[in-house]
Design a protein around this motif. Structure first.
Motif, PDB file in Angstrom:
ATOM      1  N   ASP A 172      69.459 -39.503  -2.375  1.00 34.71           N
ATOM      2  CA  ASP A 172      70.468 -39.120  -1.648  1.00 34.71           C
ATOM      3  C   ASP A 172      69.254 -37.363  -2.109  1.00 34.71           C
ATOM      4  N   TYR A 175      62.270 -47.367   6.508  1.00 43.59           N
ATOM      5  CA  TYR A 175      63.415 -46.426   6.329  1.00 43.59           C
ATOM      6  C   TYR A 175      63.614 -45.039   8.515  1.00 43.59           C
ATOM      7  N   GLU A 205      66.745 -47.874   8.918  1.00 45.28           N
ATOM      8  CA  GLU A 205      67.502 -47.541   8.179  1.00 45.28           C
ATOM      9  C   GLU A 205      68.458 -46.380   8.019  1.00 45.28           C
ATOM     10  N   ARG A 208      67.339 -43.181   8.657  1.00 45.98           N
ATOM     11  CA  ARG A 208      66.948 -42.177   7.388  1.00 45.98           C
ATOM     12  C   ARG A 208      65.507 -40.573   8.497  1.00 45.98           C
ATOM     13  N   GLU A 209      65.601 -39.696   7.936  1.00 41.46           N
ATOM     14  CA  GLU A 209      64.817 -38.782   8.942  1.00 41.46           C
ATOM     15  C   GLU A 209      62.968 -39.196   7.962  1.00 41.46           C
ATOM     16  N   ASN A 244      64.728 -37.126   4.737  1.00 39.14           N
ATOM     17  CA  ASN A 244      64.815 -37.459   4.033  1.00 39.14           C
ATOM     18  C   ASN A 244      64.265 -38.267   2.953  1.00 39.14           C
TER      19      ASN A 244
END
Length: 380
Positions: free
Chosen positions: A170, A197, A200, A202-203, A257
């Motif tokens: 995180d 990613y 998934e 995520r940025e 992220n």
């Protein structure tokens, strides 16, 4: 001027100049994964951060990127055995037990030759075979199947400790610094990681820190456009550490992220370029004392034992923390995975089993070993 590539908000379309350039081509003999068309993206300037001079007050440059053509859906992903069974390493093991169904010293001598030829390493190969030879002479194996089962277990033991998937957690942002020599598939690996990613949820932000090789920046921009992932870049020959520093500033400001930074591909014998890696790591720590959180070295699985000397040097300069081994689907040298595990014990995060965007797989020791051995002993 620094450029930050991002998608325009839905419902807006920048004016398209008549002489807009075509999508940049990808060099390096590496395939770029096909994805659906993306919307035009715009270059903007990141805000200056602590300790850095403000970005020169130039007008924002809008540079629309042509939409990528629609691509057909990717074919069904092939399994590990399907990918690895055609490699020289796997073919050698399979043919051995067809030609030598009888348990004897000749079979084990040839097995040792196959392992050494596949770059498992002399020490590991000798240790494996001599252990099997002692057990065979004690009549622990009823047939070749039993010996293969023992070989499978011995190979798994050697890879179990390096099967450690990368957890970006995180942390905002989680910084991945990718390193490696030219031609190993580093930029393509970055593009595939960005796709993974992004899928998934995520940025992701990419930093085009390979300012040394011609077309490297354009290649990364192409991956960014096709995966709808923004890219921070400057021109060729710009200071790589500055590009990556600015990318980290931007990622922190935007709550990104994952930041994945490309670096110039270099030989481990090129002192100046290797020193630049150390500089990049030091500069990142000015913003985040723990960055980079992962130094991911990309290794070409076809290079064999030369990969060991590369890793020794990179690890000394920048502290490699994880590996990606590419091109394992078509090489006779895939045994280098075992040699790397024996000497360094570094986590193998991913392996490349093909050129598609989804062919960068999280390393799975059992799937890898079973893909090399004859089907009767592997998992279906």
């Amino acid at each position: 001027m620094l450029k930050f590539w991002k998608k325009k908000p839905a419902g807006t379309t920048p004016e398209q100049p008549a002489d807009a350039p075509a999508s940049p081509s990808v060099e390096d003999n590496e395939s770029v994964a096909e994805t659906p068309a993306v919307t035009p993206i715009t270059a903007v300037e990141p805000a200056p951060g602590p300790g850095m001079d403000p970005v020169a007050s130039e007008p924002v440059v809008v540079e629309p990127v042509p939409e990528a053509p629609a691509a057909p859906a990717e074919p069904t992903r092939r399994g590990w055995r399907d990918r690895l069974s055609g490699s020289g390493f796997a073919r050698g093991l399979s043919s051995l037990f067809v030609r030598h169904p009888k348990l004897d010293d000749d079979l084990l001598d040839e097995l040792e030759t196959i392992l050494i030829t596949a770059d498992v390493g002399i020490e590991t190969s000798t240790e494996l075979v001599e252990n099997l030879r002692a057990r065979m002479h004690k009549r622990e194996f009823a047939d070749a199947d039993a010996l293969l089962a023992a070989l499978r277990q011995a190979l798994l033991v050697r890879l179990a400790l390096v099967e450690k998937p990368l957890d970006v957690g995180d942390r905002l942002p989680f910084v991945i610094l990718t390193v490696g020599i030219n031609g190993v598939g580093k930029t393509t690996t970055i593009g595939k990681l960005a796709r993974r990613y992004r899928d998934e949820g995520r940025e992701v932000l990419l930093a085009a820190g390979d300012t040394f090789r011609a077309a490297a920046v354009e290649q990364l921009k192409t991956w960014g456009a096709r995966n709808s992932v923004p890219v921070i870049s400057q021109g060729q020959d710009a200071d790589s550490a500055s590009v990556i520093f600015d990318a980290l500033q931007t990622a922190r400001a935007r709550g990104t992220n994952v930041l994945i930074a490309d670096t110039a591909g270099r030989l481990h014998t090129q002192g100046g370029l290797m020193d630049e890696l150390g500089k990049i790591a030091r500069v990142l720590k000015k913003l985040d004392p723990e960055a980079p959180h992962e130094v991911l070295m990309v290794i070409d699985g076809t290079t064999g034992q030369n990969a060991l000397s590369q890793l020794r040097q990179f690890r000394q300069i920048v502290g490699v923390t994880g590996l990606v081994v590419t091109k394992l689907d078509g090489t006779a040298k895939g045994g280098v995975v075992f040699a790397l595990a024996r000497e360094f014990g570094l986590p193998i995060r991913y392996v490349g089993l093909g050129e598609g965007a989804t062919d960068l797989r999280t390393f799975n020791a059992e799937a890898f070993v079973d893909g090399l051995l004859p089907p009767r002993l592997g998992q279906p």
